[in-house]
Design an enzyme around this catalytic site. Structure first.
Site, PDB file in Angstrom:
ATOM      1  N   CYS A 119      40.557 -23.647  82.713  1.00 14.88           N
ATOM      2  CA  CYS A 119      40.175 -22.331  82.179  1.00 14.88           C
ATOM      3  C   CYS A 119      39.824 -21.302  83.245  1.00 14.88           C
ATOM      4  O   CYS A 119      39.956 -20.101  83.011  1.00 14.88           O
ATOM      5  CB  CYS A 119      39.070 -22.457  81.140  1.00 14.88           C
ATOM      6  SG  CYS A 119      37.618 -23.314  81.726  1.00 14.88           S
ATOM      7  N   LYS A 203      32.209 -32.915  74.090  1.00 10.53           N
ATOM      8  CA  LYS A 203      31.950 -31.527  74.483  1.00 10.53           C
ATOM      9  C   LYS A 203      32.162 -30.644  73.271  1.00 10.53           C
ATOM     10  O   LYS A 203      33.238 -30.622  72.686  1.00 10.53           O
ATOM     11  CB  LYS A 203      32.888 -31.127  75.613  1.00 10.53           C
ATOM     12  CG  LYS A 203      32.737 -29.663  76.031  1.00 10.53           C
ATOM     13  CD  LYS A 203      33.548 -29.360  77.262  1.00 10.53           C
ATOM     14  CE  LYS A 203      33.451 -27.905  77.645  1.00 10.53           C
ATOM     15  NZ  LYS A 203      34.210 -27.624  78.877  1.00 10.53           N
ATOM     16  N   ARG A 225      37.727 -21.808  71.610  1.00 15.16           N
ATOM     17  CA  ARG A 225      38.159 -23.133  72.033  1.00 15.16           C
ATOM     18  C   ARG A 225      38.023 -24.189  70.932  1.00 15.16           C
ATOM     19  O   ARG A 225      37.934 -25.371  71.207  1.00 15.16           O
ATOM     20  CB  ARG A 225      37.336 -23.578  73.238  1.00 15.16           C
ATOM     21  CG  ARG A 225      37.349 -22.619  74.408  1.00 15.16           C
ATOM     22  CD  ARG A 225      37.092 -23.386  75.689  1.00 15.16           C
ATOM     23  NE  ARG A 225      36.519 -22.627  76.760  1.00 15.16           N
ATOM     24  CZ  ARG A 225      37.171 -21.746  77.529  1.00 15.16           C
ATOM     25  NH1 ARG A 225      38.424 -21.475  77.296  1.00 15.16           N
ATOM     26  NH2 ARG A 225      36.542 -21.137  78.506  1.00 15.16           N
ATOM     27  N   GLU A 241      35.307 -39.983  69.258  1.00 17.08           N
ATOM     28  CA  GLU A 241      35.870 -39.294  70.430  1.00 17.08           C
ATOM     29  C   GLU A 241      35.484 -40.039  71.715  1.00 17.08           C
ATOM     30  O   GLU A 241      36.313 -40.284  72.589  1.00 17.08           O
ATOM     31  CB  GLU A 241      35.323 -37.863  70.392  1.00 17.08           C
ATOM     32  CG  GLU A 241      35.610 -36.939  71.522  1.00 17.08           C
ATOM     33  CD  GLU A 241      37.066 -36.529  71.637  1.00 17.08           C
ATOM     34  OE1 GLU A 241      37.674 -36.976  72.606  1.00 17.08           O
ATOM     35  OE2 GLU A 241      37.583 -35.766  70.802  1.00 17.08           O
ATOM     36  N   LYS A 256      27.736 -32.612  76.033  1.00 13.28           N
ATOM     37  CA  LYS A 256      27.567 -31.233  76.458  1.00 13.28           C
ATOM     38  C   LYS A 256      27.669 -30.311  75.261  1.00 13.28           C
ATOM     39  O   LYS A 256      28.623 -30.453  74.491  1.00 13.28           O
ATOM     40  CB  LYS A 256      28.667 -30.900  77.469  1.00 13.28           C
ATOM     41  CG  LYS A 256      28.596 -29.526  78.045  1.00 13.28           C
ATOM     42  CD  LYS A 256      29.765 -29.299  78.938  1.00 13.28           C
ATOM     43  CE  LYS A 256      29.772 -27.849  79.317  1.00 13.28           C
ATOM     44  NZ  LYS A 256      30.981 -27.460  79.977  1.00 13.28           N
ATOM     45  N   TYR A 321      21.289 -26.518  85.987  1.00 10.37           N
ATOM     46  CA  TYR A 321      21.056 -25.411  86.915  1.00 10.37           C
ATOM     47  C   TYR A 321      19.606 -25.389  87.377  1.00 10.37           C
ATOM     48  O   TYR A 321      19.253 -24.640  88.268  1.00 10.37           O
ATOM     49  CB  TYR A 321      21.456 -24.088  86.244  1.00 10.37           C
ATOM     50  CG  TYR A 321      22.898 -24.137  85.780  1.00 10.37           C
ATOM     51  CD1 TYR A 321      23.932 -23.963  86.694  1.00 10.37           C
ATOM     52  CD2 TYR A 321      23.229 -24.442  84.453  1.00 10.37           C
ATOM     53  CE1 TYR A 321      25.246 -24.066  86.297  1.00 10.37           C
ATOM     54  CE2 TYR A 321      24.541 -24.549  84.043  1.00 10.37           C
ATOM     55  CZ  TYR A 321      25.544 -24.363  84.972  1.00 10.37           C
ATOM     56  OH  TYR A 321      26.850 -24.491  84.583  1.00 10.37           O
TER      57      TYR A 321
END
Ligand code: PBG
Length: 330
Positions: A119, A203, A225, A241, A256, A321
């Site tokens: 992406c 995700k 998406r 999944e 996520k 982060y």
């Protein structure tokens, strides 16, 4: 009143630590690092205070800053010089991630993970090659989406190019069916049998990625998406999944985002023996900063509590982060 049981006994100051069930270490964290091939100076990311896109020349220095805090692993994201429909700069030998990985792995001891996705490299901002055919909106509900199988070939090239550049682990994040098997096969064929695959296994199509899309310049030019990322409404589907990724040889399983999906983290913890990773995403970081800036929340305490909760839910490793800040606090 029967007060034989008084849980408060174990909450006194000197005993709390001894009975604490969960602890955080700097080595639990992976710090995301953005390397930008289009700049020659550091650019602050407005929606992610404290984070920057750094030029290639500063990539080693940036990783050294991370290492100084006790965090030993970084996840690299790249902003390429050019984008095209296929995202060819994603697997270029002189691509931004390939260059950065080479420098960082030669000059530092950091454990380098790379994000394997398209992406940031496609001009349309989707995570792969688009299907040919119907244009978005042409007949009301039809929409153009990513061609799964064509994209797998690109992902294989990217992973191999990252491994050749010295990446320690590759992390496919595009939510293509069969992506783990494709990467495993390609890496093995090229002799990279010892490079683990951390799959962004569950995700979700999340609005919490907003700030990242500014940071990495990877917002889709049209649509969203939801044809490949998971529906936030689904938990059973996550198990299915993830099981597919396990069968395909994933070494580490990621959920996520993290905080809104702790039920998924804990379900995976119970269901699988693999290490579980959780990605405390850009929006989870930005919202605490925004509230702290207004004086509504204490940043240090809420960051620590967030990461502790992710670990308590069952994550072994956390991409965040907050890595450097919380590692310094610990
Ligand atoms: C690339 C990728 C994204 C994130 C990590 N890898 C963006 C997306 O899927 O839109 C998001 C990370 C974050 O929000 O911190 N596919």
């Amino acid at each position: 009143m029967d007060l034989t049981h008084r849980p408060r006994r174990l909450r006194q100051d000197r005993i709390r630590e001894l009975v604490s069930e969960t602890s955080l270490e700097p080595t639990d964290f992976i710090a995301p690092v953005f390397v930008d091939a289009t700049t020659d100076s550091r650019i602050p990311i407005e929606s992610m205070p404290g984070h920057e896109r750094v030029p290639l020349e500063e990539s080693v220095a940036r990783v050294e800053e991370v290492l100084e805090t006790g965090v030993e692993a970084v996840m690299l994201f790249g902003i390429p010089t050019e984008k095209d429909a296929e995202g060819t700069r994603a697997w270029a030998d002189d691509g931004v991630i390939q260059e950065a990985t080479r420098r960082i792995t030669t000059e530092t001891d950091a454990y380098v993970l790379t994000d394997v996705c398209l992406c940031e490299y496609t001009d349309h901002g989707h995570c792969g090659t688009l299907e040919t055919g119907i244009r978005e909106g042409d007949c009301g509900h039809a929409s153009l989406t990513v061609d799964n199988d064509a994209t797998l070939e690109s992902l294989e090239r990217i992973a191999v190019s990252h491994a050749e550049a010295g990446a320690d682990m590759v992390a496919p994040s595009g939510m293509m069916d069969g992506m783990v098997a494709a990467l495993r096969g390609a890496l093995d064929r090229e002799g990279f049998t010892e490079i683990p695959v951390m799959s962004y296994a569950a995700k979700y199509e999340s609005a919490f990625y907003g700030p990242f899309r500014d940071a990495a310049d990877g917002a889709p030019a049209f649509g969203n998406r939801r044809h490949y990322q998971m529906d936030p409404a689904n938990a059973r589907e996550a198990l299915r999944e993830v099981r597919l990724d396990v069968e395909q040889g994933a070494d580490v399983l990621m959920v996520k985002p993290a905080l809104p999906y702790l039920d998924i983290v804990s379900a995976l913890r119970r269901e699988f023996d693999h290490p579980i990773a959780a990605y405390n995403v850009s929006g989870e970081y930005a919202m605490l900063h925004a509230a702290a800036e207004k004086g509504w929340l204490d940043l240090e305490e809420t960051a620590l509590e967030s990461l502790l909760s992710i670990k308590r839910a069952g994550a072994d490793l956390i991409l965040t982060y907050f890595a450097e800040d919380v590692a310094t606090q610990l």
